[in-house]
Design a protein around this motif. Structure first.
Motif, mmCIF file in Angstrom:
data_model
loop_
_atom_site.group_PDB
_atom_site.id
_atom_site.type_symbol
_atom_site.label_atom_id
_atom_site.label_comp_id
_atom_site.label_asym_id
_atom_site.label_seq_id
_atom_site.Cartn_x
_atom_site.Cartn_y
_atom_site.Cartn_z
ATOM 1 N N GLU A 1 -15.286 23.682 -67.305
ATOM 2 C CA GLU A 1 -15.148 22.240 -67.507
ATOM 3 C C GLU A 1 -16.189 21.722 -68.500
ATOM 4 O OE1 GLU A 1 -15.056 18.141 -64.889
ATOM 5 O OE2 GLU A 1 -14.705 20.058 -63.889
ATOM 6 N N VAL A 2 -17.407 22.213 -68.399
ATOM 7 C CA VAL A 2 -18.452 21.811 -69.348
ATOM 8 C C VAL A 2 -18.085 22.292 -70.751
ATOM 9 C CG1 VAL A 2 -20.870 22.177 -70.005
ATOM 10 C CG2 VAL A 2 -20.283 21.684 -67.619
ATOM 11 N N GLY A 3 -17.599 23.527 -70.868
ATOM 12 C CA GLY A 3 -17.198 24.048 -72.173
ATOM 13 C C GLY A 3 -16.073 23.244 -72.797
ATOM 14 N N ALA A 4 -15.109 22.854 -71.986
ATOM 15 C CA ALA A 4 -14.003 22.026 -72.493
ATOM 16 C C ALA A 4 -14.531 20.688 -72.993
ATOM 17 C CB ALA A 4 -12.954 21.825 -71.404
ATOM 18 N N GLU A 5 -15.464 20.130 -72.270
ATOM 19 C CA GLU A 5 -16.066 18.856 -72.685
ATOM 20 C C GLU A 5 -16.755 19.006 -74.042
ATOM 21 O OE1 GLU A 5 -17.232 14.782 -72.142
ATOM 22 O OE2 GLU A 5 -15.728 16.020 -71.151
ATOM 23 N N VAL A 6 -17.457 20.113 -74.231
ATOM 24 C CA VAL A 6 -18.133 20.373 -75.503
ATOM 25 C C VAL A 6 -17.106 20.462 -76.633
ATOM 26 C CG1 VAL A 6 -19.418 22.130 -76.793
ATOM 27 C CG2 VAL A 6 -20.176 21.465 -74.512
ATOM 28 N N LEU A 7 -16.039 21.228 -76.428
ATOM 29 C CA LEU A 7 -15.033 21.408 -77.476
ATOM 30 C C LEU A 7 -14.282 20.124 -77.800
ATOM 31 C CD1 LEU A 7 -13.555 24.875 -76.485
ATOM 32 C CD2 LEU A 7 -14.956 24.345 -78.486
ATOM 33 N N ASP B 1 -24.153 18.941 -79.121
ATOM 34 C CA ASP B 1 -25.060 17.818 -79.361
ATOM 35 C C ASP B 1 -24.576 16.540 -78.682
ATOM 36 O OD1 ASP B 1 -26.683 19.444 -80.888
ATOM 37 O OD2 ASP B 1 -25.694 18.894 -82.777
ATOM 38 N N ALA B 2 -23.266 16.412 -78.485
ATOM 39 C CA ALA B 2 -22.714 15.223 -77.847
ATOM 40 C C ALA B 2 -22.652 15.339 -76.328
ATOM 41 C CB ALA B 2 -21.315 14.946 -78.395
ATOM 42 N N LEU B 3 -23.010 16.500 -75.803
ATOM 43 C CA LEU B 3 -22.935 16.720 -74.361
ATOM 44 C C LEU B 3 -24.107 16.049 -73.655
ATOM 45 C CD1 LEU B 3 -21.439 18.220 -72.070
ATOM 46 C CD2 LEU B 3 -22.987 20.141 -72.484
ATOM 47 N N HIS B 4 -23.810 15.260 -72.663
ATOM 48 C CA HIS B 4 -24.855 14.578 -71.892
ATOM 49 C C HIS B 4 -25.275 15.467 -70.724
ATOM 50 C CE1 HIS B 4 -24.318 10.853 -74.071
ATOM 51 N NE2 HIS B 4 -23.017 11.004 -73.941
ATOM 52 N N PRO B 5 -26.579 15.663 -70.536
ATOM 53 C CA PRO B 5 -27.047 16.508 -69.426
ATOM 54 C C PRO B 5 -26.526 16.044 -68.066
ATOM 55 C CG PRO B 5 -28.851 16.040 -70.920
ATOM 56 C CD PRO B 5 -27.683 15.204 -71.373
ATOM 57 N N GLU B 6 -26.373 14.738 -67.898
ATOM 58 C CA GLU B 6 -25.871 14.234 -66.616
ATOM 59 C C GLU B 6 -24.445 14.719 -66.343
ATOM 60 O OE1 GLU B 6 -27.153 12.634 -63.923
ATOM 61 O OE2 GLU B 6 -29.010 13.165 -64.951
ATOM 62 N N PHE B 7 -23.636 14.891 -67.410
ATOM 63 C CA PHE B 7 -22.279 15.405 -67.219
ATOM 64 C C PHE B 7 -22.332 16.801 -66.616
ATOM 65 C CE2 PHE B 7 -18.630 17.902 -68.569
ATOM 66 C CZ PHE B 7 -17.601 17.139 -68.052
#
Length: 107
Positions: free
Chosen positions: A32-38, A44-50
């Motif tokens: 899920e985190v990887g999909a969010e990144v893609l 760089d746009a990934l928020h640590p809280e996510f």
């Protein structure tokens, strides 16, 4: 952070240890985190809280569906040979495992 204080990373570590998350649960969260990144412009746009929220909201299958886990275990007890025991070795009940023969019709 004060000495001895427990931050978000520690809380997520506790999740993995106490809720008995296994590899597939962790893999699902990372997917899920990887999909969010893609989908949203790279790391760089990934928020640590996510990332932290994704792990916090991931519940192990053993907790959400214990019946399915028990079915899998029961099937394994009936159909699998425990690791470290040869096929011809006596089973724990004193008998020998049944021999199975697979016949393939190549006609």
């Amino acid at each position: 952070m004060q000495a001895g204080a427990r931050g978000p990373a520690h809380q997520r570590t506790e999740f993995v240890r106490h809720d008995r998350a296994d590899g597939s649960d962790i893999e699902a969260a990372l997917h899920e985190v990887g999909a969010e990144v893609l989908l949203n412009g790279g790391a760089d746009a990934l928020h640590p809280e996510f990332v932290l929220d994704t792990f916090a909201n991931t519940y192990p299958l053993s907790r959400t569906n214990p019946e399915q886990i028990e079915e899998i275990r029961a099937r394994g007890r009936e159909r699998a040979i425990p690791a470290g025991r040869s096929i011809g070795a006596p089973s724990t009940d004193g008998g020998y495992p049944k021999r199975r023969v697979l016949v393939v019709d190549e006609s």
